[in-house]
Design an enzyme around this catalytic site. Structure first.
Site, PDB file in Angstrom:
ATOM      1  N   ASP A 175     -36.131  66.312-106.067  1.00 54.10           N
ATOM      2  CA  ASP A 175     -37.150  65.303-105.789  1.00 54.10           C
ATOM      3  C   ASP A 175     -38.372  65.772-106.411  1.00 54.10           C
ATOM      4  O   ASP A 175     -38.675  67.118-106.357  1.00 54.10           O
ATOM      5  CB  ASP A 175     -37.100  64.866-104.317  1.00 54.10           C
ATOM      6  CG  ASP A 175     -37.898  63.595-104.085  1.00 54.10           C
ATOM      7  OD1 ASP A 175     -37.962  62.950-105.000  1.00 54.10           O
ATOM      8  OD2 ASP A 175     -38.221  63.416-102.979  1.00 54.10           O
ATOM      9  N   TYR A 220     -30.923  69.892 -94.668  1.00 53.63           N
ATOM     10  CA  TYR A 220     -29.933  68.603 -94.236  1.00 53.63           C
ATOM     11  C   TYR A 220     -28.539  69.390 -93.936  1.00 53.63           C
ATOM     12  O   TYR A 220     -27.508  68.293 -93.996  1.00 53.63           O
ATOM     13  CB  TYR A 220     -29.876  67.748 -95.587  1.00 53.63           C
ATOM     14  CG  TYR A 220     -31.268  67.296 -95.898  1.00 53.63           C
ATOM     15  CD1 TYR A 220     -31.672  66.092 -95.218  1.00 53.63           C
ATOM     16  CD2 TYR A 220     -32.094  67.840 -96.741  1.00 53.63           C
ATOM     17  CE1 TYR A 220     -32.922  65.468 -95.233  1.00 53.63           C
ATOM     18  CE2 TYR A 220     -33.288  67.373 -96.953  1.00 53.63           C
ATOM     19  CZ  TYR A 220     -33.692  66.170 -96.525  1.00 53.63           C
ATOM     20  OH  TYR A 220     -35.066  65.468 -96.634  1.00 53.63           O
TER      21      TYR A 220
END
Length: 565
Positions: A175, A220
């Site tokens: 990202d 995550y």
């Protein structure tokens, strides 16, 4: 350079032997691609994430994480891998590639594994290591660059805007805010971010670039995120902090230049003209009045500008330069303004106050010099001669009578000069000097004039040079003493019962010479006398009779009576 290593079966000895396998073959490790920089090697107890191809000695593939499209994650040294792979992975670096050859007794032995691995199979694993982490890991931060001045750093409950590039530990990008051409905006310490990023942002300065490495359990975790971040992935962020504020922030003001003389400060209801440069906290310019070559003009404290500016413009001196830092909730908020100002942006304004005034302000008169002998002063209807310099309040010279061959002249009260100057020139002695400050509503107003900006306060330096006393509007001549009781007899110098222009002119000039009367200044005396004579010569025969003079006098009295009423 490729190297071939043999890892001893007795792992605790740490002996590497480069030889042909014996009766009990050991793991053979071929490190055929080793990165030039290796900040960390796999140790027992570490968690690893890797891709692999598994083949037999003849090259036939029996398993592949690549084919499944998912990496393999496991803890090393805890018996969760076949012994040969467990040994072969240790010491690896991220992005290292190894070929690990595992003999049967360190793989699936004489039993094999179902229908996939036959008994007594030697297995070859081609491994690329993608990630290493340990339960004892913490967030790692490394400052790449930092501004010299750092007045404030990120704390919990702050709101930040930052750009970032996000990659996995092996460098695979997942990202980037730069690709979206917009910052990531969020609160810190409020649970809006992954825990590792919450920690990694603390202590940053605006303009600082920081490398942040976050272990999976602070990222995550075992679930990963969507298809971009696999389970058990360490995350690497290169962060540039663009903005920082707290919802409790007020505007901050830095007084850069304050004039020594400040007789008045700006307040609510004043009208102000100022120049500014508007930047973000990182110094990026988003707007400038200088570029437009025009001041920004507005009322103060009346909601015509953003709340922070309304507040910051109070308490200023003319000529003051001030830096104002404004949090978004006092500026353009979370929505920003058009394409120039993003949402939740802290704004910095460097302003220079040119002038301000109040719509109720009178003309301000300061006497700089006044002669001791001051018996005659200027007043309405007088013809005056004077020198002047006209400037803006920041000292910019607009006009000067010194640039002309003769001084300026004007009849006061005749709408020959702006109202404020007319007022400022009255009551002066010859030789007197004044400074006169004229607000726009008594100057050139909101539209300005040629060479004069709209809504400009004007600064006049005046010197009175000469005064010719005048007569009221509508009159060409006034008596300074009582007029002769028998005016026609006085006019009829040769006593022939008629007064031609020559006699009329001689009479009037005598009155002026003896100080008994005064003609309107600024006009040719003969023209004035001609006009006066024409007014009295009602039948236009070139002479005035007693009947004409009497009739005219009666009309003047009647007019005066009506005007009085």
């Amino acid at each position: 350079m490729e190297a071939r290593f043999v890892l001893s079966f007795l792992l605790v000895t740490g002996i590497y032997v480069e030889c042909n396998p014996g009766p009990l073959e050991d793991v053979i490790v071929d490190r055929y691609s080793v990165p030039s920089v290796c900040s960390r090697e796999v140790q027992s107890g570490d968690f690893v994430r890797y891709h692999y191809n598994g083949t037999f000695m003849d090259g036939k593939r029996f398993d592949s994480s690549h084919d499944r499209g998912t990496t393999y994650s496991v803890q090393v040294g805890e018996g969760r891998l076949i012994a040969g792979v467990d040994r072969g992975i240790q010491g690896m670096c991220v992005n290292e590639r190894r070929k690990i050859t595992v003999p049967p007794h360190l793989a699936y032995g004489s039993q094999g594994a179902g229908e996939v691995i036959p008994p007594d199979s030697t297995l070859v694993f081609d491994v690329v290591l993608l990630d290493i982490w340990n339960k004892g890991d913490k967030v790692q931060t490394r400052t790449l660059s930092k501004p010299q001045e750092c007045k404030r750093t990120v704390e919990n409950s702050d709101f930040v805007r930052y750009h970032y590039n996000g990659t996995l530990l092996d460098g695979t990008p997942f990202d980037s805010s730069y690709n979206r051409k917009q910052t990531y905006n969020t609160y810190v310490g409020e649970g809006w971010l992954i825990k590792g990023m919450e920690e990694g942002l603390l202590g940053m300065c605006v303009g600082e670039k920081r490398n942040i490495i976050i272990p999976p359990f602070l990222g995550y975790g075992e679930k990963g995120y969507a298809t971009d971040i696999p389970p058990h992935a360490s995350l690497v962020f290169d962060v540039l902090l663009v903005d920082l504020h707290n919802p409790k922030d007020d505007i901050t003001v830095e007084n850069q230049v304050v004039p020594e003389s400040c007789s008045r400060k700006s307040g609510v209801g004043d009208y102000i003209r100022y120049h500014y440069n508007g930047t973000f906290l990182d110094g990026t310019l988003f707007d400038s009045s200088y570029r437009r070559n025009s001041t920004y003009n507005t009322y103060i404290g009346m909601g015509y500008v953003i709340a922070g500016m309304d507040k910051a413009l109070q308490g200023l001196c003319i000529g003051e330069r001030r830096r104002i830092t404004m949090p978004p909730h006092l500026a353009y908020g979370e929505n920003g303004a058009g394409e120039d100002i993003p949402g939740s942006a802290v704004l910095v304004f460097d302003i220079h106050v040119i002038d301000f005034h109040n719509p109720k302000d009178p003309v301000n008169i300061q006497v700089i010099h006044k002669p001791e002998d001051c018996n005659v002063t200027s007043s309405r209807d007088d013809l005056i001669h004077y020198h002047y310099n006209c400037s803006l309040m920041d000292g910019t010279l607009l006009f000067s009578s010194m640039n002309y061959d003769n001084p300026q002249e004007a009849i006061l009260g005749a709408d020959k000069v702006i109202d404020g100057l007319d007022e400022g020139l009255q009551g002066m002695c010859v030789g007197e000097k004044r400074v006169v400050i004229i607000p726009p509503h008594l100057g050139h107003g909101e539209n300005g004039a040629s060479g004069v900006p709209g809504s400009a306060v004007l600064h006049f330096e005046l010197e009175m040079l000469a005064i010719q006393k005048g007569v009221p509007q509508g009159y060409l001549f006034v008596w300074l003493e009582d007029s002769p009781p028998e005016l026609f007899e006085a006019l009829d110098l040769n006593k022939d019962k008629e007064v031609p222009l020559e006699e009329f002119s001689e009479f009037i000039k005598i009155q002026v010479a003896e100080g008994k009367g005064r003609m309107r200044p600024g006009q040719d005396p003969d023209d004035i006398i001609q006009n006066m004579f024409s007014n009295q010569d009602r039948n236009k025969d070139g002479k005035i009779t007693v009947e004409e003079l009497k009739l005219k006098a009666d009309e003047d009295k009647e007019k005066a009576r009506h005007e009085e009423l």
